[in-house]
Design a protein around this motif. Structure first.
Motif, mmCIF file in Angstrom:
data_model
loop_
_atom_site.group_PDB
_atom_site.id
_atom_site.type_symbol
_atom_site.label_atom_id
_atom_site.label_comp_id
_atom_site.label_asym_id
_atom_site.label_seq_id
_atom_site.Cartn_x
_atom_site.Cartn_y
_atom_site.Cartn_z
ATOM 1 N N ALA A 8 37.939 -18.698 16.515
ATOM 2 C CA ALA A 8 38.458 -19.876 15.806
ATOM 3 C C ALA A 8 38.410 -19.601 14.307
ATOM 4 C CB ALA A 8 37.630 -21.105 16.142
ATOM 5 N N PHE A 9 39.437 -20.042 13.608
ATOM 6 C CA PHE A 9 39.417 -19.887 12.155
ATOM 7 C C PHE A 9 40.000 -21.116 11.479
ATOM 8 C CE2 PHE A 9 43.602 -18.381 13.281
ATOM 9 C CZ PHE A 9 44.424 -18.550 12.173
ATOM 10 N N VAL A 10 39.433 -21.415 10.315
ATOM 11 C CA VAL A 10 39.864 -22.567 9.529
ATOM 12 C C VAL A 10 40.248 -22.069 8.141
ATOM 13 C CG1 VAL A 10 39.234 -24.821 8.607
ATOM 14 C CG2 VAL A 10 38.296 -24.063 10.820
ATOM 15 N N PRO A 11 41.527 -22.038 7.812
ATOM 16 C CA PRO A 11 41.936 -21.627 6.465
ATOM 17 C C PRO A 11 41.675 -22.760 5.471
ATOM 18 C CG PRO A 11 43.866 -22.148 7.794
ATOM 19 C CD PRO A 11 42.676 -22.321 8.682
ATOM 20 N N ILE A 12 41.079 -22.427 4.351
ATOM 21 C CA ILE A 12 40.742 -23.432 3.341
ATOM 22 C C ILE A 12 41.086 -22.905 1.950
ATOM 23 C CG2 ILE A 12 38.851 -24.683 2.214
ATOM 24 C CD1 ILE A 12 37.385 -24.783 4.816
ATOM 25 N N SER A 39 32.176 -29.038 15.221
ATOM 26 C CA SER A 39 32.796 -29.190 16.542
ATOM 27 C C SER A 39 33.131 -27.843 17.162
ATOM 28 C CB SER A 39 34.066 -30.043 16.433
ATOM 29 O OG SER A 39 33.751 -31.378 16.093
ATOM 30 N N LEU A 40 33.707 -26.947 16.386
ATOM 31 C CA LEU A 40 34.081 -25.627 16.909
ATOM 32 C C LEU A 40 32.862 -24.840 17.378
ATOM 33 C CD1 LEU A 40 36.741 -24.675 14.213
ATOM 34 C CD2 LEU A 40 37.213 -25.079 16.633
ATOM 35 N N LEU A 41 31.776 -24.939 16.646
ATOM 36 C CA LEU A 41 30.551 -24.210 17.009
ATOM 37 C C LEU A 41 29.953 -24.693 18.324
ATOM 38 C CD1 LEU A 41 28.898 -24.002 13.484
ATOM 39 C CD2 LEU A 41 29.649 -22.044 14.845
ATOM 40 N N ASP A 48 33.478 -16.492 18.047
ATOM 41 C CA ASP A 48 33.174 -16.524 16.616
ATOM 42 C C ASP A 48 33.986 -17.615 15.940
ATOM 43 O OD1 ASP A 48 31.301 -14.293 16.206
ATOM 44 O OD2 ASP A 48 32.981 -13.030 16.835
ATOM 45 N N VAL A 49 33.377 -18.212 14.922
ATOM 46 C CA VAL A 49 34.056 -19.223 14.119
ATOM 47 C C VAL A 49 34.073 -18.734 12.672
ATOM 48 C CG1 VAL A 49 34.070 -21.614 13.321
ATOM 49 C CG2 VAL A 49 33.305 -21.082 15.653
ATOM 50 N N TYR A 50 35.257 -18.676 12.076
ATOM 51 C CA TYR A 50 35.421 -18.159 10.715
ATOM 52 C C TYR A 50 35.957 -19.239 9.777
ATOM 53 C CZ TYR A 50 35.046 -13.179 12.021
ATOM 54 O OH TYR A 50 34.614 -11.947 12.455
ATOM 55 N N VAL A 51 35.548 -19.153 8.535
ATOM 56 C CA VAL A 51 36.231 -19.841 7.451
ATOM 57 C C VAL A 51 36.998 -18.781 6.680
ATOM 58 C CG1 VAL A 51 34.216 -19.692 5.908
ATOM 59 C CG2 VAL A 51 36.025 -21.356 5.444
ATOM 60 N N PRO A 63 28.437 -25.247 8.035
ATOM 61 C CA PRO A 63 27.257 -24.746 8.736
ATOM 62 C C PRO A 63 27.036 -23.247 8.516
ATOM 63 C CG PRO A 63 28.544 -26.183 10.170
ATOM 64 C CD PRO A 63 29.376 -25.940 8.945
ATOM 65 N N SER A 64 25.790 -22.845 8.487
ATOM 66 C CA SER A 64 25.439 -21.453 8.182
ATOM 67 C C SER A 64 25.899 -20.471 9.260
ATOM 68 C CB SER A 64 23.928 -21.329 7.985
ATOM 69 O OG SER A 64 23.238 -21.741 9.161
ATOM 70 N N GLN A 65 26.130 -20.955 10.487
ATOM 71 C CA GLN A 65 26.562 -20.067 11.573
ATOM 72 C C GLN A 65 28.006 -19.605 11.435
ATOM 73 O OE1 GLN A 65 25.227 -23.199 11.768
ATOM 74 N NE2 GLN A 65 24.458 -23.556 13.852
ATOM 75 N N VAL A 66 28.757 -20.247 10.569
ATOM 76 C CA VAL A 66 30.166 -19.895 10.388
ATOM 77 C C VAL A 66 30.281 -18.592 9.603
ATOM 78 C CG1 VAL A 66 32.354 -20.620 9.353
ATOM 79 C CG2 VAL A 66 30.871 -22.313 10.462
ATOM 80 N N LYS A 67 31.160 -17.699 10.056
ATOM 81 C CA LYS A 67 31.391 -16.436 9.361
ATOM 82 C C LYS A 67 32.411 -16.637 8.238
ATOM 83 C CE LYS A 67 30.268 -13.409 13.241
ATOM 84 N NZ LYS A 67 30.696 -12.239 14.055
#
Length: 224
Positions: A8-12, A39-41, A48-51, A63-67
């Motif tokens: 999962a990835f979230v472009p910001i 929510s994704l986590l 894996d969840v990315y920003v 959240p700290s778990q996000v890559k």
């Protein structure tokens, strides 16, 4: 059967135009960005969840778990299309299935994402997206879209239309690589309710989201 990798990835971008610094505005206890990552986590089949952001400042608001994957600043340009951003991420991170989400949908629930993902993992859907069902009289280009003017049905009998929300788009890698599309040829439409469908783009949207957040928080407190 080989396990399918899901990313999962979230472009910001932090320099949003319509609502300045939108992605890190406060919403309840956290910044707006926090909620979609939370929510994704919680979705068990996401590996894996990315920003995907050009500014490491965003790490203070999620959240700290996000890559964190740093993207080129040119992708923050106002004229850059989403496809270009998605391609840049996909070229950097390999996966079988990608989930594209946005911070502007803070009320999207983990179990909603999970339902759609399970459809892709267990059935032959090549993509999935969040939609809002509208069973009402709809028009397009000055013509009725889902009913005839000389044969007006009851509202409960009318053919519904489905509106895309910004919650998520799931797609297999070959769909994007082969056709540059985030929706394939056999998509699963995951319905979301009115709260999950909230999308924050303007000041008015943000103020409305604050009101909804307070109501949801109050309801949860009463139920507990």
């Amino acid at each position: 059967m080989k396990k399918q990798r899901v990313v999962a990835f979230v472009p910001i971008k932090l320099n949003s135009q319509r609502l300045p610094m939108k992605n890190i505005l406060p919403l309840g206890e956290y910044s707006l960005s926090w909620y979609i990552f939370d929510s994704l986590l919680k979705v068990k089949d996401i590996d894996d969840v990315y920003v995907f952001c050009s500014d490491e400042e965003i790490k203070k608001h999620i959240p700290s778990q996000v890559k964190f994957l740093k993207r080129d600043r040119y992708l923050d340009g106002d004229l850059v299309k989403g496809q270009e951003i998605y391609q840049s991420f996909i070229e950097s991170v390999d996966s079988d299935i990608y989930i594209l989400s946005h911070t502007t949908s803070p009320f999207l629930a983990a179990n909603t994402i999970e339902k759609a993902l399970s459809k892709m993992l267990l059935e032959d859907y090549d993509s999935a997206l969040s939609v809002q069902k509208k069973q009402t009289f709809a028009w397009f280009e000055e013509k009725p879209l889902n009913y005839e003017l000389n044969n007006i049905p009851r509202t409960q009998d009318i053919t519904p239309v489905f509106i895309e929300t910004s919650g998520f788009f799931m797609f297999r890698k070959n769909i994007f690589e082969g056709y540059r599309r985030r929706i394939g040829f056999k998509p699963f439409l995951q319905e979301v309710d009115d709260v999950e469908a909230i999308d924050i783009d303007t000041k008015e949207d943000y103020e409305f989201a604050i009101q909804v957040y307070e109501q949801v928080k109050q309801r949860a407190y009463i139920n507990n």
